[in-house]
Scaffold this motif. Structure first.
Motif, PDB file in Angstrom:
ATOM      1  N   ALA A   1       0.835  -1.201   0.000  1.00 46.62           N
ATOM      2  CA  ALA A   1       0.000   0.000   0.000  1.00 46.62           C
ATOM      3  C   ALA A   1       0.872   1.254   0.000  1.00 46.62           C
ATOM      4  N   LEU A   2       1.975   1.215   0.771  1.00 48.09           N
ATOM      5  CA  LEU A   2       2.880   2.368   0.812  1.00 48.09           C
ATOM      6  C   LEU A   2       3.485   2.625  -0.561  1.00 48.09           C
ATOM      7  N   VAL A   3       3.883   1.527  -1.251  1.00 46.79           N
ATOM      8  CA  VAL A   3       4.511   1.686  -2.560  1.00 46.79           C
ATOM      9  C   VAL A   3       3.512   2.223  -3.580  1.00 46.79           C
ATOM     10  N   LEU A   4       2.250   1.806  -3.467  1.00 44.92           N
ATOM     11  CA  LEU A   4       1.213   2.358  -4.345  1.00 44.92           C
ATOM     12  C   LEU A   4       1.171   3.874  -4.206  1.00 44.92           C
ATOM     13  N   THR A   5       1.186   4.355  -2.955  1.00 42.90           N
ATOM     14  CA  THR A   5       1.221   5.792  -2.718  1.00 42.90           C
ATOM     15  C   THR A   5       2.492   6.399  -3.289  1.00 42.90           C
ATOM     16  N   ALA A   6       3.639   5.735  -3.039  1.00 43.86           N
ATOM     17  CA  ALA A   6       4.921   6.293  -3.456  1.00 43.86           C
ATOM     18  C   ALA A   6       4.999   6.422  -4.971  1.00 43.86           C
ATOM     19  N   ILE A   7       4.427   5.454  -5.698  1.00 44.38           N
ATOM     20  CA  ILE A   7       4.475   5.511  -7.163  1.00 44.38           C
ATOM     21  C   ILE A   7       3.704   6.731  -7.663  1.00 44.38           C
ATOM     22  N   VAL A   8       2.526   6.967  -7.061  1.00 39.31           N
ATOM     23  CA  VAL A   8       1.704   8.086  -7.518  1.00 39.31           C
ATOM     24  C   VAL A   8       2.397   9.409  -7.222  1.00 39.31           C
ATOM     25  N   ILE A   9       2.933   9.542  -5.989  1.00 42.44           N
ATOM     26  CA  ILE A   9       3.641  10.773  -5.641  1.00 42.44           C
ATOM     27  C   ILE A   9       4.861  10.936  -6.550  1.00 42.44           C
ATOM     28  N   GLY A  10       5.546   9.808  -6.843  1.00 39.24           N
ATOM     29  CA  GLY A  10       6.713   9.871  -7.720  1.00 39.24           C
ATOM     30  C   GLY A  10       6.346  10.376  -9.103  1.00 39.24           C
ATOM     31  N   LEU A  11       5.193   9.934  -9.600  1.00 36.94           N
ATOM     32  CA  LEU A  11       4.726  10.417 -10.898  1.00 36.94           C
ATOM     33  C   LEU A  11       4.526  11.931 -10.856  1.00 36.94           C
ATOM     34  N   GLY A  12       3.898  12.414  -9.790  1.00 43.08           N
ATOM     35  CA  GLY A  12       3.668  13.853  -9.664  1.00 43.08           C
ATOM     36  C   GLY A  12       4.963  14.644  -9.630  1.00 43.08           C
ATOM     37  N   THR A  13       5.939  14.181  -8.823  1.00 47.61           N
ATOM     38  CA  THR A  13       7.199  14.923  -8.731  1.00 47.61           C
ATOM     39  C   THR A  13       7.959  14.853 -10.049  1.00 47.61           C
ATOM     40  N   THR A  14       7.923  13.702 -10.741  1.00 45.16           N
ATOM     41  CA  THR A  14       8.621  13.595 -12.019  1.00 45.16           C
ATOM     42  C   THR A  14       8.028  14.569 -13.036  1.00 45.16           C
ATOM     43  N   ALA A  15       6.692  14.635 -13.069  1.00 49.55           N
ATOM     44  CA  ALA A  15       6.047  15.562 -14.005  1.00 49.55           C
ATOM     45  C   ALA A  15       6.471  16.991 -13.709  1.00 49.55           C
ATOM     46  N   LEU A  16       6.525  17.336 -12.416  1.00 47.44           N
ATOM     47  CA  LEU A  16       6.915  18.689 -12.025  1.00 47.44           C
ATOM     48  C   LEU A  16       8.367  18.969 -12.419  1.00 47.44           C
ATOM     49  N   MET A  17       9.262  17.988 -12.146  1.00 47.82           N
ATOM     50  CA  MET A  17      10.674  18.167 -12.508  1.00 47.82           C
ATOM     51  C   MET A  17      10.831  18.337 -14.011  1.00 47.82           C
ATOM     52  N   LEU A  18      10.101  17.514 -14.794  1.00 44.68           N
ATOM     53  CA  LEU A  18      10.241  17.589 -16.250  1.00 44.68           C
ATOM     54  C   LEU A  18       9.746  18.928 -16.779  1.00 44.68           C
ATOM     55  N   SER A  19       8.684  19.466 -16.160  1.00 43.97           N
ATOM     56  CA  SER A  19       8.222  20.758 -16.678  1.00 43.97           C
ATOM     57  C   SER A  19       9.223  21.860 -16.321  1.00 43.97           C
ATOM     58  N   TYR A  20       9.919  21.731 -15.165  1.00 46.49           N
ATOM     59  CA  TYR A  20      11.003  22.675 -14.870  1.00 46.49           C
ATOM     60  C   TYR A  20      12.110  22.543 -15.903  1.00 46.49           C
ATOM     61  N   VAL A  21      12.427  21.301 -16.307  1.00 48.12           N
ATOM     62  CA  VAL A  21      13.473  21.092 -17.312  1.00 48.12           C
ATOM     63  C   VAL A  21      13.088  21.774 -18.621  1.00 48.12           C
ATOM     64  N   ILE A  22      11.794  21.633 -19.011  1.00 52.04           N
ATOM     65  CA  ILE A  22      11.336  22.280 -20.244  1.00 52.04           C
ATOM     66  C   ILE A  22      11.551  23.798 -20.147  1.00 52.04           C
ATOM     67  N   ARG A  23      11.155  24.382 -19.004  1.00 52.67           N
ATOM     68  CA  ARG A  23      11.302  25.824 -18.792  1.00 52.67           C
ATOM     69  C   ARG A  23      12.773  26.253 -18.850  1.00 52.67           C
ATOM     70  N   LEU A  24      13.621  25.494 -18.136  1.00 48.45           N
ATOM     71  CA  LEU A  24      15.042  25.854 -18.086  1.00 48.45           C
ATOM     72  C   LEU A  24      15.654  25.792 -19.474  1.00 48.45           C
ATOM     73  N   TYR A  25      15.276  24.764 -20.250  1.00 48.68           N
ATOM     74  CA  TYR A  25      15.830  24.646 -21.600  1.00 48.68           C
ATOM     75  C   TYR A  25      15.371  25.811 -22.464  1.00 48.68           C
ATOM     76  N   ALA A  26      14.116  26.228 -22.294  1.00 48.64           N
ATOM     77  CA  ALA A  26      13.613  27.350 -23.081  1.00 48.64           C
ATOM     78  C   ALA A  26      14.391  28.624 -22.766  1.00 48.64           C
ATOM     79  N   GLN A  27      14.882  28.772 -21.529  1.00 51.65           N
ATOM     80  CA  GLN A  27      15.615  29.978 -21.151  1.00 51.65           C
ATOM     81  C   GLN A  27      17.019  29.991 -21.721  1.00 51.65           C
ATOM     82  N   LYS A  28      17.760  28.905 -21.597  1.00 53.53           N
ATOM     83  CA  LYS A  28      19.188  28.925 -21.913  1.00 53.53           C
ATOM     84  C   LYS A  28      19.565  28.061 -23.096  1.00 53.53           C
ATOM     85  N   LYS A  29      18.631  27.303 -23.642  1.00 49.65           N
ATOM     86  CA  LYS A  29      18.904  26.414 -24.775  1.00 49.65           C
ATOM     87  C   LYS A  29      19.989  25.390 -24.452  1.00 49.65           C
ATOM     88  N   THR A  30      20.117  25.031 -23.182  1.00 47.94           N
ATOM     89  CA  THR A  30      21.074  23.998 -22.818  1.00 47.94           C
ATOM     90  C   THR A  30      20.519  23.224 -21.628  1.00 47.94           C
TER      91      THR A  30
END
Lengths: 234, 126
Positions: free
Chosen positions: B86-115
């Motif tokens: 049950a804990l891992v079920l929760t952890a997977i969902v939270i992990g998905l949320g944090t990964t999505a958030l991190m990836l959207s930061y990566v998209i933003r950062l790349y748009a700023q500096k092109k690197t």
């Protein structure tokens, strides 16, 4: 230099981890796990004990978890919001193969997702898994019909209504049976291993499935419609 | 050697591989992937801790699991620990949320500096 330090730190960590392996691989369950396994059926009558824990014993945690997922979707929407002067998403039309395949498959993917979250208390699976399957179907649809906009209003309504329903079921438990998200005494528990059993657990898991499906669909839509970084603003 | 030790060892090795990726890689996208590998390792570790060889998944779908059919008590010695799952079920969902958030930061950062090189993002504001 920094890399040497990092590798050194990893080696120390590996040494510490090696001591953990025999400790963590002891057989047997914890006391709490044993209680849930022994009395889970009597308490909730849901065959899937993991679902009983996630939705009933730790239902409040799951309410928080759903909120975290909602917040992360909101965060992604905020970070990737369309600024002034950014070019609009200009899609390349999908191939006929993808279009026909999406038409054929979307209904059955939706059905599979619904099956998974409706049977969450009987079989492996549940709201989160079924919601993800539904979102994968929506992803196929987004890729096939790139010129059409996904109805964010509909998704937002679906998402908020199911979240509201989850809290409402919890409050009904508080009023009727005396504790938030109570199961016993709110609805009849039914017969073990049947679809209509386990009281409020299937209702909550269906709501979670709809909520997660709507949230993940919104997430995918936001991310796919993000314009190519060549035109990114400052 | 016990099969559980293989699971736990693999899980801890995955955590180390992921941490190594976070510490040694310069590409932000690869760092996000490495954090995901850490997460997978932690999930596998939790499942491994709850696992006992020979026991079945915690789904009571056969009458033979019951210790007392009338009182509806189940013989817990036949089932693996449901709590880590049950804990891992929760952890997977939270992990998905944090990964999505991190990836959207990566998209933003790349748009700023092109690197995607982390060394280019040294300043607090850009």
């Amino acid at each position: 230099m920094k890399q040497v330090l990092a590798i050194l730190a990893l080696l120390v960590l590996a040494f510490l981890f090696a001591g953990l392996v025999p400790m963590a691989s002891k057989p047997g369950n914890g006391a709490v796990g044993d209680y849930y396994a022994t009395h889970g059926i009597a308490d909730n009558r849901g065959s899937n004990l993991v679902t009983s824990i996630v939705v009933n014993y730790r239902g409040l945690d799951t309410l928080g978890e759903v909120t975290v997922l909602f917040l992360s979707v909101m965060g992604v929407g905020f970070i990737l919001r369309r600024r002034e002067g950014t070019p609009k998403y200009s899609p390349v039309p999908a191939s006929p193969i993808l279009n026909t395949g999406a038409n054929l498959l979307f209904g059955s993917i939706l059905l599979l997702g619904a099956y998974i979250f409706v049977h969450g208390h009987l079989t492996p699976g549940g709201g989160f898994q079924g919601g993800s399957v539904i979102a994968s179907g929506v992803l196929l649809l987004i890729l096939a019909r790139r010129d059409r906009e996904l109805s964010h209003d509909l998704l937002a309504w679906l998402e908020s209504l199911s979240g509201f329903g989850y809290a409402l079921v919890g409050l009904v438990g508080l009023v009727v049976a005396g504790s938030f998200l109570a199961n016993k005494g709110v609805l009849p528990l039914g017969t073990w291993n049947r679809l209509f059993s386990a009281g409020v657990i299937p209702i909550i898991y269906i709501l979670i499935g709809l909520k997660v499906g709507a949230e993940l669909s919104t997430l995918l839509d936001i991310m796919i419609r993000e314009p190519a970084p060549e035109g990114g603003g400052h | 050697m016990d099969i559980t030790m293989v699971y736990i060892g693999t899980a801890l090795a995955l955590v180390l591989v992921g941490l190594g990726g976070v510490l040694l890689k310069r590409n932000i996208l690869k760092m996000v992937l490495a954090l995901d590998i850490v997460e997978t390792g932690v999930n596998l570790l939790l499942i491994g801790i709850g696992y006992t060889p020979g026991r079945e998944a915690p789904i009571v779908d056969k009458t033979s699991f019951f210790a007392d059919r009338a009182k509806e008590t189940v013989n817990a010695a036949n089932l693996v620990d449901p709590v880590p799952q049950a804990l891992v079920l929760t952890a997977i969902v939270i992990g998905l949320g944090t990964t999505a958030l991190m990836l959207s930061y990566v998209i933003r950062l790349y748009a700023q500096k092109k690197t995607l090189d982390i060394r280019e993002f040294g300043r607090l504001k850009w």
